[in-house]
Design a protein around this motif. Structure first.
Motif, mmCIF file in Angstrom:
data_model
loop_
_atom_site.group_PDB
_atom_site.id
_atom_site.type_symbol
_atom_site.label_atom_id
_atom_site.label_comp_id
_atom_site.label_asym_id
_atom_site.label_seq_id
_atom_site.Cartn_x
_atom_site.Cartn_y
_atom_site.Cartn_z
ATOM 1 N N ARG A 103 -3.674 13.366 -23.969
ATOM 2 C CA ARG A 103 -4.274 13.321 -22.728
ATOM 3 C C ARG A 103 -4.248 11.955 -21.970
ATOM 4 N N THR A 104 -4.032 10.975 -22.628
ATOM 5 C CA THR A 104 -3.861 9.516 -21.968
ATOM 6 C C THR A 104 -2.562 9.425 -21.359
ATOM 7 N N PHE A 105 -1.420 9.870 -21.997
ATOM 8 C CA PHE A 105 -0.108 9.909 -21.315
ATOM 9 C C PHE A 105 -0.132 10.974 -19.974
ATOM 10 N N THR A 106 -0.812 12.213 -20.439
ATOM 11 C CA THR A 106 -0.897 13.047 -18.821
ATOM 12 C C THR A 106 -1.457 12.365 -18.125
ATOM 13 N N TRP A 107 -2.731 12.059 -18.232
ATOM 14 C CA TRP A 107 -3.535 11.425 -17.052
ATOM 15 C C TRP A 107 -3.092 10.109 -16.400
ATOM 16 N N SER A 108 -2.467 9.142 -17.421
ATOM 17 C CA SER A 108 -1.779 7.892 -16.805
ATOM 18 C C SER A 108 -0.637 8.402 -15.863
ATOM 19 N N THR A 109 0.022 9.489 -16.120
ATOM 20 C CA THR A 109 1.340 9.857 -15.416
ATOM 21 C C THR A 109 0.793 10.620 -14.053
ATOM 22 N N VAL A 110 -0.134 11.431 -14.121
ATOM 23 C CA VAL A 110 -0.974 11.797 -12.864
ATOM 24 C C VAL A 110 -1.355 10.805 -12.039
ATOM 25 N N LEU A 111 -2.064 9.957 -12.375
ATOM 26 C CA LEU A 111 -2.770 8.827 -11.711
ATOM 27 C C LEU A 111 -1.889 7.935 -11.225
ATOM 28 N N LEU A 112 -0.680 7.515 -11.944
ATOM 29 C CA LEU A 112 0.470 6.804 -11.488
ATOM 30 C C LEU A 112 1.114 7.421 -10.317
ATOM 31 N N THR A 113 1.190 8.694 -10.370
ATOM 32 C CA THR A 113 2.079 9.391 -9.142
ATOM 33 C C THR A 113 1.274 9.253 -7.866
ATOM 34 N N VAL A 114 -0.236 9.374 -7.994
ATOM 35 C CA VAL A 114 -0.891 9.500 -6.849
ATOM 36 C C VAL A 114 -1.093 7.963 -6.233
ATOM 37 N N THR A 115 -1.191 7.119 -7.232
ATOM 38 C CA THR A 115 -1.081 5.603 -6.943
ATOM 39 C C THR A 115 -0.125 5.492 -5.949
ATOM 40 N N ALA A 116 0.975 5.701 -6.449
ATOM 41 C CA ALA A 116 2.332 5.408 -5.734
ATOM 42 C C ALA A 116 2.358 6.206 -4.516
ATOM 43 N N PHE A 117 1.825 7.379 -4.454
ATOM 44 C CA PHE A 117 1.645 8.301 -3.356
ATOM 45 C C PHE A 117 0.847 7.328 -2.112
ATOM 46 N N GLY A 118 -0.099 6.722 -2.292
ATOM 47 C CA GLY A 118 -0.954 6.140 -1.424
ATOM 48 C C GLY A 118 0.067 4.712 -1.022
ATOM 49 N N MET A 119 0.435 4.098 -2.020
ATOM 50 C CA MET A 119 1.033 2.657 -1.819
ATOM 51 C C MET A 119 2.434 2.882 -0.884
ATOM 52 N N MET A 120 3.165 3.957 -1.221
ATOM 53 C CA MET A 120 4.502 3.943 -0.140
ATOM 54 C C MET A 120 3.941 4.608 1.158
ATOM 55 N N GLY A 121 2.871 5.068 1.266
ATOM 56 C CA GLY A 121 2.266 5.863 2.668
ATOM 57 C C GLY A 121 1.904 4.579 3.336
ATOM 58 N N LEU A 122 1.186 3.628 2.582
ATOM 59 C CA LEU A 122 0.770 2.566 3.236
ATOM 60 C C LEU A 122 1.814 1.533 3.931
ATOM 61 N N MET A 123 2.898 1.301 2.973
ATOM 62 C CA MET A 123 4.166 0.459 3.445
ATOM 63 C C MET A 123 4.905 1.031 4.479
ATOM 64 N N PHE A 124 4.777 2.455 4.681
ATOM 65 C CA PHE A 124 5.473 3.145 5.827
ATOM 66 C C PHE A 124 4.751 2.881 6.981
ATOM 67 N N VAL A 125 3.520 3.006 7.083
ATOM 68 C CA VAL A 125 2.891 2.736 8.498
ATOM 69 C C VAL A 125 2.621 1.493 8.847
ATOM 70 N N LEU A 126 2.447 0.640 7.872
ATOM 71 C CA LEU A 126 2.019 -0.727 8.329
ATOM 72 C C LEU A 126 3.042 -1.562 9.361
ATOM 73 N N PRO A 127 4.201 -1.603 8.754
ATOM 74 C CA PRO A 127 5.144 -2.521 9.550
ATOM 75 C C PRO A 127 5.358 -2.002 11.042
ATOM 76 N N GLN A 128 5.275 -0.439 11.138
ATOM 77 C CA GLN A 128 5.349 0.070 12.494
ATOM 78 C C GLN A 128 4.179 -0.216 13.455
ATOM 79 N N TYR A 129 3.107 -0.492 12.797
ATOM 80 C CA TYR A 129 1.756 -0.826 13.498
ATOM 81 C C TYR A 129 2.038 -2.301 14.102
ATOM 82 N N PHE A 130 2.462 -2.987 13.093
ATOM 83 C CA PHE A 130 2.474 -4.631 13.345
ATOM 84 C C PHE A 130 3.624 -4.674 14.518
ATOM 85 N N GLN A 131 4.689 -4.185 14.368
ATOM 86 C CA GLN A 131 5.751 -4.523 15.245
ATOM 87 C C GLN A 131 5.624 -3.836 16.463
ATOM 88 N N SER A 132 5.209 -2.423 16.468
ATOM 89 C CA SER A 132 5.369 -1.682 17.792
ATOM 90 C C SER A 132 4.197 -1.491 18.396
#
Length: 535
Positions: free
Chosen positions: A271-300
């Motif tokens: 259970r530990t490996f499974t849920w660590s993997t799932v939560l790691l996936t969704v955390t990376a999901f949010g992080m990359m989405g944030l890094m995609f939008v913020l530079p465009q907001y700052f510059q454009s």
């Protein structure tokens, strides 16, 4: 752990193994740089290469998609032939692709070389992680893993700043050329310092699994990107997404039937490996989405230069560093069940606050929710990685590490694809183009950078204002979606991750794979997360 002449079997002498870690750190630093340095270059690439929002998504996704799709087979190949020759070959490919990326003259050309960069990175990440369990005894892997993660994370703060400075002073190609000296030094270091270890011929290369897993990721990513182009109500994107889900289900079925597949499914009995993997996936999901939008907001939207955009990202990075340090100390006292979900909760709150951002919001407000998001990521990511690695059997370090890294990269890839599509849809629905000719309308609707260029060319400041307002509206929608996606994992973390008392009892999963000849026991395995988070 068995010892020979006072030295743990399977490890290198004390001094050399720390120099070996330095060599591996250089290798993953190049990957970390390339994951984030592109973010500040997106507006410049949109202008100089006449790239649409879809092109910008593919600049990011061609790299992360290949990286995610090939890390599983890379782990299996590493287990079979040994890590050192793979690291050297991957560094050569990575360096050559960096040169090609910097010399690109069209969106398609850059996308192709970014995919080749992903090929090199796909072998570097799991191979370098698996080497930690080969050259370090169990009692030292905690410190080694911490230093490896630090090196991997250095690209997050260095990438945007270095990329921004280069874009302000040199041609944009230098954001890729900068990889070359790092790769050259890493090549020499790996060739001299990394020991040659033999692989296991019992490990088979699962070609059907490679094809199915890669096809599933491509179909899902392309489907979500097409949804941003054609609209979420169109049938075409949903056909692709459904096909991707079906192929992924077929991959899981195929892995369950074979005794030597890409993924050791017995790992997911934990259970530990499974849920660590799932939560790691969704955390990376949010992080990359944030890094995609913020530079465009700052510059454009806010008119920041590329270097200023990198500086504006520092609150995320500083927050991440603080969160990682605090989480490092809290996890031994409170357990992963508290620390990781609290990190996800902070990201959810940051997304809700960020959705209130306007084109005229004060910088202190923007930087406040940026910092909060960074602290959340810093709390969640290291703890989840430590929990996941605590469950890896030593005989499957390459494959097991690849599963965790693939989950993280797949989450980032889908984050850019899905959240980028949400951003594009929100932007297009809010853009007022007036009586522009059809050709100019298409340019304006492709990206906020295109709309601002059109507005400057035809002297329509109202179009530029509309584009900025539409982008902010799309960004707000994107951040709301990010927060909503994280709600269920936030709850699941409290329910399924181990508490403080359970940490000390974590043992590597005992697995027996067809053809291995024996099972991997916990005696030489990676210690529990309490040990992997140093004081």
């Amino acid at each position: 752990m068995p010892r020979r002449n006072g030295q743990p079997v399977g490890t290198t002498p004390d001094t050399r193994r720390w120099w070996t870690l330095a060599a591996m750190a250089l290798a993953v630093l190049a990957i970390g740089l390339d994951l984030t340095i592109l973010s500040t270059a997106l507006p410049t690439l949109a202008r100089d290469l006449h790239a649409s929002t879809t092109d910008l998504q593919w600049f990011a996704n061609s790299y992360t998609l290949v990286l995610a799709a090939l890390m599983l087979p890379a782990g299996a190949v590493s287990d079979r032939v040994g890590p050192k020759p793979l690291m050297i070959g991957a560094l050569v490919v990575f360096g050559a692709a960096s040169v090609g990326s910097g010399l690109s003259t069209s969106p398609g050309m850059l996308t192709g070389f970014r995919a080749l960069l992903g090929l090199g990175a796909a072998f570097l990440m799991p191979v370098s992680m698996s080497l930690l369990t080969i050259v370090f005894p169990a009692e030292e892997r905690a410190r080694a893993m911490g230093l490896w993660i630090t090196a991997n994370s250095l690209g997050v703060p260095v990438g945007p700043l270095l990329g921004g400075w280069m874009l302000d002073h040199f041609h944009w190609g230098w954001v890729f050329f900068i990889n070359v000296p790092v790769v050259l030094v890493a090549l020499v270091a790996v060739a001299i310092l990394v020991p040659r270890t033999r692989g296991s011929r019992a490990v088979r290369i699962d070609l059907p699994g490679i094809v199915l897993s890669s096809a599933a990721l491509v179909l899902l990513t392309y489907g979500f990107i097409r949804a941003g182009q054609a609209g979420w109500g169109s049938s075409g994107p949903w056909i692709l997404i459904t096909a991707g889900i079906a192929v992924m289900a077929g991959f899981v079925w195929q892995q369950a039937r074979t005794g030597s597949g890409l993924v050791d499914l017995s790992l997911f009995r934990s259970r530990t490996f499974t849920w660590s993997t799932v939560l790691l996936t969704v955390t990376a999901f949010g992080m990359m989405g944030l890094m995609f939008v913020l530079p465009q907001y700052f510059q454009s939207v806010r008119g920041a230069s590329a270097f200023e955009s990198g500086l504006r990202l520092l609150p995320v990075i500083l927050g991440l560093a603080v969160g990682a340090r605090v989480g490092d100390r809290l996890v031994t006292r409170l357990g992963g069940r508290v620390v990781a979900p609290v990190g996800l909760g902070l990201i959810i709150v940051a997304g809700a606050l960020g959705a209130q951002t306007t084109a005229a919001s004060s910088w202190w407000f923007v930087h406040s929710w940026e910092t909060l998001a960074g602290v959340g990521m810093g709390l969640a990511l290291p703890v989840l990685v430590a929990l996941g690695t605590s469950e890896l059997p030593e005989s499957r370090t390459g494959t097991g590490s690849a599963v965790l890294q693939t989950a993280r990269q797949a989450g980032g890839t889908l984050g850019v694809a899905i959240l980028g599509s949400v951003l594009a849809a929100g932007y297009r629905s809010g853009l007022e183009v007036g009586a522009l000719p059809g050709a100019l309308v298409r340019v304006a609707r492709d990206s906020v950078q295109g709309a601002i260029a059109v507005a400057d060319a035809v002297h329509l400041p109202a179009l530029a204002d509309s584009a900025k307002a539409a982008f902010v509206s799309g960004m707000s929608l994107t951040l709301v979606v990010t927060s909503l996606v994280l709600v269920l994992p936030f709850v699941a973390g409290f329910a399924f991750l181990p508490g403080r008392r359970a940490l000390a009892s974590l043992e590597p999963v005992t697995t027996t794979r067809e053809g291995d000849g024996d099972s991997a026991t916990g005696s030489d395995g990676i210690p529990g997360v309490a040990a992997t988070m140093p004081e």
